[in-house]
Design an enzyme around this catalytic site. Structure first.
Site, mmCIF file in Angstrom:
data_model
loop_
_atom_site.group_PDB
_atom_site.id
_atom_site.type_symbol
_atom_site.label_atom_id
_atom_site.label_comp_id
_atom_site.label_asym_id
_atom_site.label_seq_id
_atom_site.Cartn_x
_atom_site.Cartn_y
_atom_site.Cartn_z
ATOM 1 N N ASN A 1 0.906 -1.104 -0.178
ATOM 2 C CA ASN A 1 0.136 0.053 -0.008
ATOM 3 C C ASN A 1 0.851 1.372 -0.292
ATOM 4 O O ASN A 1 1.403 1.416 1.507
ATOM 5 C CB ASN A 1 -1.109 -0.501 0.997
ATOM 6 C CG ASN A 1 -2.093 1.316 1.222
ATOM 7 O OD1 ASN A 1 -1.740 2.561 0.140
ATOM 8 N ND2 ASN A 1 -2.315 1.370 2.389
ATOM 9 N N TRP A 2 1.057 1.401 -1.290
ATOM 10 C CA TRP A 2 1.464 2.805 -1.517
ATOM 11 C C TRP A 2 1.230 3.787 -0.662
ATOM 12 O O TRP A 2 1.553 5.629 -0.676
ATOM 13 C CB TRP A 2 2.260 3.528 -2.583
ATOM 14 C CG TRP A 2 3.454 2.038 -3.523
ATOM 15 C CD1 TRP A 2 4.037 1.289 -2.711
ATOM 16 C CD2 TRP A 2 3.137 1.649 -4.666
ATOM 17 N NE1 TRP A 2 5.084 0.431 -3.496
ATOM 18 C CE2 TRP A 2 4.680 1.077 -5.084
ATOM 19 C CE3 TRP A 2 3.555 3.269 -5.684
ATOM 20 C CZ2 TRP A 2 5.022 1.022 -5.975
ATOM 21 C CZ3 TRP A 2 3.606 2.659 -7.110
ATOM 22 C CH2 TRP A 2 4.817 1.414 -6.449
ATOM 23 N N LYS A 3 0.120 4.254 -0.208
ATOM 24 C CA LYS A 3 -0.790 5.730 0.650
ATOM 25 C C LYS A 3 -0.956 5.947 -0.292
ATOM 26 O O LYS A 3 -0.441 6.660 -1.737
ATOM 27 C CB LYS A 3 -0.278 5.495 2.070
ATOM 28 C CG LYS A 3 -0.142 4.008 2.712
ATOM 29 C CD LYS A 3 -0.433 4.030 4.043
ATOM 30 C CE LYS A 3 -0.723 3.260 4.876
ATOM 31 N NZ LYS A 3 -0.388 3.053 6.140
ATOM 32 N N HIS B 1 -9.839 0.870 5.045
ATOM 33 C CA HIS B 1 -8.672 1.033 6.015
ATOM 34 C C HIS B 1 -8.778 2.169 7.425
ATOM 35 O O HIS B 1 -9.874 3.047 6.439
ATOM 36 C CB HIS B 1 -7.746 1.528 4.275
ATOM 37 C CG HIS B 1 -6.127 1.417 5.025
ATOM 38 N ND1 HIS B 1 -5.269 2.384 5.628
ATOM 39 C CD2 HIS B 1 -5.057 1.234 4.574
ATOM 40 C CE1 HIS B 1 -4.285 2.085 6.460
ATOM 41 N NE2 HIS B 1 -4.052 1.038 5.667
ATOM 42 N N SER C 1 3.166 -2.171 10.924
ATOM 43 C CA SER C 1 4.984 -1.947 10.934
ATOM 44 C C SER C 1 5.373 -3.566 10.250
ATOM 45 O O SER C 1 6.163 -3.981 10.964
ATOM 46 C CB SER C 1 4.976 -1.879 12.084
ATOM 47 O OG SER C 1 4.679 -0.494 12.737
ATOM 48 N N GLU D 1 -4.942 -5.795 10.305
ATOM 49 C CA GLU D 1 -4.429 -3.926 10.572
ATOM 50 C C GLU D 1 -5.055 -3.335 11.991
ATOM 51 O O GLU D 1 -5.870 -1.976 11.606
ATOM 52 C CB GLU D 1 -4.276 -2.950 9.302
ATOM 53 C CG GLU D 1 -3.717 -3.770 8.076
ATOM 54 C CD GLU D 1 -3.075 -1.684 7.347
ATOM 55 O OE1 GLU D 1 -2.056 -2.547 6.610
ATOM 56 O OE2 GLU D 1 -4.432 -2.106 7.269
ATOM 57 N N GLU E 1 -6.775 4.095 7.418
ATOM 58 C CA GLU E 1 -7.384 5.402 7.084
ATOM 59 C C GLU E 1 -8.315 6.414 6.929
ATOM 60 O O GLU E 1 -8.582 7.315 7.205
ATOM 61 C CB GLU E 1 -5.478 6.438 6.268
ATOM 62 C CG GLU E 1 -4.484 6.288 7.870
ATOM 63 C CD GLU E 1 -3.063 5.232 6.770
ATOM 64 O OE1 GLU E 1 -3.352 4.799 5.270
ATOM 65 O OE2 GLU E 1 -2.359 4.729 7.385
ATOM 66 N N GLY F 1 2.679 2.117 11.332
ATOM 67 C CA GLY F 1 3.297 3.315 10.625
ATOM 68 C C GLY F 1 3.551 4.346 12.364
ATOM 69 O O GLY F 1 4.587 4.925 12.560
#
Ligand code: 13P
Length: 257
Positions: A7-9, A94, A211, A166, A96, A172
């Site tokens: 996932n490159w976000k 997700h 992470s 997650e 976020e 992160g």
């Protein structure tokens, strides 16, 4: 099989995305046994990344999808638009999206239902915030996320069910979940998913995210209940990502998967 999802976000422009996609392809080249790698770039570079990867074994996915086919939905990207640029997967719910942009259980379940009804394979992301884990309610919280998204879902016969666990506090943070806690949650997720959706166990794939890096990936991937990892930050650094892919390859070889 083990799955490595990247996932490159919201991090890379066109040039950087194309360069990284080429780098990832090089890590897989010439190897006989490799994990299934899916890259989730930003919407704006999907087409370019697709072109670069056209003849590779890698697949691409989007980081979110609209619920409706078309219409006055400013800022949304429809599933047919994603299919149009070669996406095969899509992340849904997700952390976020849920916590930074306020996507409700209802919105997530509508996105998931729309993706299930399309050619895309959705990856339902679930995970508890730290307060819920500290309060002993991690499973209750994740259970509600699973129930609202999966209840009543009829999975087309050719489809597989992908769920990414997650935990919010592990994303992160450099504090990945403990392997024992993660395995316990994966077991719970698998049991719950089987109760909610009529799907054979062999078609349920549960990935861990939060992470994951080149150093810890092997300890997660060697667990039977872990079908793969969903990687954020470490997927942006080619050496780290290569280490994760190599860990998966080692597990596949050692376990003859
Ligand atoms: P990190 O790997 O940066 O913790 O991010 C995980 C994630 O959110 C992947 O979807």
């Amino acid at each position: 099989m083990k799955y490595i999802f990247a996932n490159w976000k919201m991090n890379l422009g066109t040039r950087e995305s194309v360069a990284l996609a080429r780098g990832v392809m090089r890590t897989l080249r010439g190897k006989e046994k490799t994990p299934s790698v899916v890259i989730f770039p930003s919407f704006t570079v999907l087409n370019e990344v697709r072109k670069v990867m056209a003849r590779s074994r890698m697949r691409i996915g989007a980081q979110n999808c609209g619920t409706d086919k078309k219409g006055a939905y400013t800022g949304e990207v429809s599933i047919s638009m994603l299919e149009d640029v070669g996406c095969e997967y899509v992340l849904v719910g997700h952390s976020e999206r849920r916590f930074v942009f306020g996507e409700s259980l209802d919105v997530v379940s509508r996105r998931f239902a729309a993706a299930i009804a399309s050619k895309l394979t959705p990856v339902l992301c679930v995970g508890e915030p730290l307060e819920e884990r500290d309060a002993g309610n991690a499973k209750g919280y994740v259970g509600e996320q699973l129930t609202t998204a999966l209840k009543g879902v009829r999975l087309p016969r050719q489809k597989h069910l992908f769920i990414a666990y997650e935990p919010v506090w592990a994303i992160g943070s450099d504090h990945a979940a403990l392997v024992a806690d993660m395995v316990d949650m994966h077991e719970y997720i698998k049991d719950t998913a089987r109760k909610l959706v009529d799907v054979p166990e062999s078609k349920i794939h549960i990935l861990y995210g939060g992470s994951v890096n080149a150093v810890n990936a092997y300890t997660f991937l060697r667990e039977e209940l872990v079908d793969g990892v969903l990687v954020g930050g470490a997927s942006l650094k080619i050496k780290e990502f290569q280490g994760i892919v190599d860990s998966a390859t080692d597990v596949i070889t050692a376990q003859e998967l």
